[in-house]
Design an enzyme around this catalytic site. Structure first.
Site, PDB file in Angstrom:
ATOM      1  N   HIS A  46       0.875  -1.188   0.000  1.00  0.00           N
ATOM      2  CA  HIS A  46       0.000   0.000   0.000  1.00  0.00           C
ATOM      3  C   HIS A  46       0.906   1.231   0.000  1.00  0.00           C
ATOM      4  CE1 HIS A  46      -3.423   2.461   0.592  1.00  0.00           C
ATOM      5  NE2 HIS A  46      -3.903   1.998   1.732  1.00  0.00           N
ATOM      6  N   ASP A  85       3.105   5.786  -6.512  1.00  0.00           N
ATOM      7  CA  ASP A  85       4.332   5.726  -5.718  1.00  0.00           C
ATOM      8  C   ASP A  85       5.599   5.707  -6.560  1.00  0.00           C
ATOM      9  OD1 ASP A  85       3.326   5.865  -3.184  1.00  0.00           O
ATOM     10  OD2 ASP A  85       2.982   3.710  -3.016  1.00  0.00           O
ATOM     11  N   HIS A 138      -1.587  -2.171  -9.620  1.00  0.00           N
ATOM     12  CA  HIS A 138      -2.583  -1.603  -8.707  1.00  0.00           C
ATOM     13  C   HIS A 138      -3.806  -2.501  -8.714  1.00  0.00           C
ATOM     14  CE1 HIS A 138      -5.184   1.339  -6.759  1.00  0.00           C
ATOM     15  NE2 HIS A 138      -4.065   1.947  -6.389  1.00  0.00           N
TER      16      HIS A 138
END
Ligand code: CMC
Length: 381
Positions: free
Chosen positions: A225, A317, A264
């Protein structure tokens, strides 16, 4: 979906399961579309500010100038944390910054005048106070662990600028403030992700907001995450030079590993948040005289191109880590920055859960032994 031997349908990871309705966030993962309260993330990232986005998320509309000014004043005046909480941070200073943040947010519940009030207005007041105070916690911890004095919040700076100022005791550049502001916008809310779901599960038991936010922080910490930005930068540092990127990534993939910052659960196209960090990673790298990081990331994207056919693209990210690194932010704080942006999102999820609450309590299909006779300890071998 799998069907167990007892005939029960199991959706591991709750994949594809809708458990409620929301007005906060729309995501179409097949085309990479993200809306906060109906507004496109690209428009918000290009035109808005974190403060305005927080207002939008929690009050459901864009503020007028007067509303935004009053709201911003309130946020700026709520940034101080009690000395007792600074003492607690000092006691746990050797912990990971996310553990320290989780502990300090938990401790703040003892000082919040609304702690037991779970009315919608009080939930929002508490969420905003946590939004305002959390950067003070993260920055104070970093300074305390380095043997430095925490820097007091500066009411003349916006949320993003004040965070950077408290972290470095130095006035950030306009560009750095803007990048951090955009980064906070991009992280502010993201539907029913694991940490927001954890916050909702906590809220569904009618616990308080601080407990729900603690659950969110705890859940965000994992590398699947929020932890990926730190892992991406560690990977880039190990790679060292753009020409090493391809063999490095191939080695991971050939051994069944994952390249961090790709993939994802919801997006099967490019994560729309990545767009706003990609160009900033490039330009900041040039400005800081360190273009190699963007070069490495670009090479990694090339190696991962064939995986796009399987719906694996860069996520938010991927470029974030390089941006934080170039600003001089220690890598173990990268996840905390995600948390600072996400507190309004967790608050909104708790508010929505409370509006139409039902205890969240799914089932697991038992497949262990049945009716095993109990053997006293003296007779076990
Ligand atoms: N590199 C290589 N292969 C991958 C990757 C990756 N980064 N991500 C997924 N896959 C493969 C995976 O090996 C699996 O292959 P197979 O079907 O052959 O076993 C397939 O794609 C599906 O993976 P999954 O884990 O079942 O899919 P998921 O939806 O549960 O995983 C994820 C989502 C984010 C956990 C995963 O993509 C991952 O581990 N990515 C790396 C960590 C990362 O970047 N996390 C940040 C997520 S974005 C921030 C946020 O919003 O939280």
């Amino acid at each position: 979906m799998t069907t167990s031997s007892s005939g029960v349908e199991i959706r591991r990871g709750l994949m594809g399961v809708y458990f409620d309705r929301t007005e906060s966030c729309f995501i179409d993962g097949t085309i990479g579309k993200l809306l906060y309260r109906g507004y496109d993330i690209h428009e918000l990232a290009e035109n808005s500010t974190f403060e305005e986005v927080v207002y939008l998320l929690l009050y459901g509309k864009l503020p007028t100038r007067r509303e935004l000014d009053a709201f911003d004043r309130q946020l700026r005046s709520d940034r101080d944390i009690p000395d007792d909480v600074l003492d607690i941070i000092n006691k746990v200073k050797n912990g990971h910054p996310m553990d320290v943040l989780r502990t300090a947010v938990s401790a703040l519940s003892a000082y919040d005048p609304d702690v037991r009030d779970n009315s919608e207005a009080a939930l929002i007041r508490k969420g905003l106070r946590l939004t305002a105070m959390a950067p003070t916690i993260v920055a104070a911890h970093d300074r305390i662990r380095k043997g430095l004095k925490p820097v007091k919040p500066n009411p003349d700076l916006n949320h993003a600028g004040n965070f950077l100022h408290m972290l470095f005791d130095k006035m950030p550049s306009e560009e750095e403030m803007h990048i951090m502001d955009v980064d906070f916008i991009l992280h502010a809310e993201h539907g029913s992700n694991a940490s927001a779901f954890a916050a909702r599960v906590a809220a569904s038991t009618q616990t308080d907001l601080h407990s729900a936010v603690v659950a969110g922080i705890a859940t965000l910490k994992g590398p699947a995450h929020g932890g990926a930005a730190e892992e991406v930068m560690k990977m880039a540092e190990e790679i060292g030079r753009p020409e090493n990127a391809e063999p490095y990534a191939r080695n991971i993939l050939d051994n069944g590993g994952r390249v961090m910052g790709f993939g994802h659960r919801v997006y099967k196209a490019e994560d729309p948040r990545a767009r706003h960090l990609r160009e900033r990673s490039r330009t900041l790298g040039i400005a800081k005289g360190q273009p190699q990081w963007f070069g490495i990331l670009t090479k990694l994207q090339d190696v991962m191109k064939p995986y796009q056919a399987r719906g694996i693209f860069v996520n938010v990210d991927f470029f974030a880590g390089s941006i934080y690194y170039l600003m001089g932010i220690p890598d173990d704080i990268f996840i905390s920055i995600f948390a600072l942006g996400r507190i309004p999102g967790w608050t909104l999820n708790v508010v929505e859960q409370y509006r139409n609450n039902i205890l969240i309590r799914p089932l697991t299909d038992y497949n262990g032994p049945m009716d095993v006779p109990y053997v006293p300890i003296s007779q076990r071998n």
